[in-house]
Design an enzyme around this catalytic site. Sequence first.
Site: not given
Length: 369
Positions: A90, A265, A303, A334
Amino acid sequence: MLKFDIEKKQGLARVGIIHTPHGDIKTPAFVGAATRATVKALTMKEMHDLGSQAILANTYHLVLRPGTELIKEAGGLAEFSSWHGPTFTDSGGFQIFSLPNVKISEKGVKFKSHIDGANFEMTPESSMQAQWAIGADIHMAFDHLAKSENYNDMKEAMHRTHAWLDRCINEHQKLKASLSPEQYLYAVVQGGTFNELRAESAKYCASKDVDGFGIGGVFTAEGMAEMLQVVNSILPENKPRHLLGMGQEPIDLFDGAENGCDTFDCVGPTRMARNGSLYTYDGRINIKNAKYTHDFTPLMIDCDCECCKNYTKAYLHHLFKTDEITAKVLASIHNEHFVVSVVNKIRESLIGNTFTNYKSSFLSRYYHK
Ligand SMILES: [Zn+2]
């Protein structure tokens, strides 16, 4: 020109591939926030293994430490950090305008380092030079973030952002002629919470010779979908669009993709992870809560991240209660995997024409509605 292939469209939503010098990004995609050339608590191998396709580093932080020349000496951000994939930076604008006592002029911004108070100046030209030295595949134009949310401040910031965009493009072209390999520039659409300003900014950015677009500045969660409809209906369809700093809430990822954004993001998922706030399909939970002391089931049964495949809630709870470093590592794996996977599944659902069902079933379970 940055190569972007659109494979499928549904309304404003698209499925595509951005081809960068460091590899392809299958979109829509969640980009990891590697603020200081690292995703907090995670190694680049862990980022790769959890499915991340690209990272975004922060020019402001890298200008202060270690300095952009050192990253250039290392061979650029990818070499320096050992992230062997697509990279974004950025412009530094968002962080600089969030500092106290910034002095803004048409030329640029004077500010003091949050680390030691040292004086710095950033201009559109120096932001471009810094980003070229960092060497990410995709750069953001230096934009002015409004000092308040009132209309006149937003309008002034938007006009300055447009004037600075022209200077960024000039500088980018100069650097492009003298440096290699190829690096690409996105214009940043401003306009805050006012859709009339958003439309004006989108038209201005659309008319410029840039490779893609960042959608930045301040907007409200409630107004985001409508704002994106306004902006992305104006921006040219054949160039990629990045929604800056959004993705902590899953609904923003669904709304963003549905309304024509290709990449996202956000530091939120890993920041929350370090505080023990973890995503599940039934909403976020606080793993530090006493009710998990004897819970020997995984955080999420379905997951396939390293954390859920190997560890229980009781173990995570223990790591957080004893302030072990591993707590932050496993939790970050996670949460980052969760948002990356949600966006990957949005992509699959657009390909399979099941997006609407996926969105409603995911959100009703997650937000208990
Ligand atoms: Zn997991």
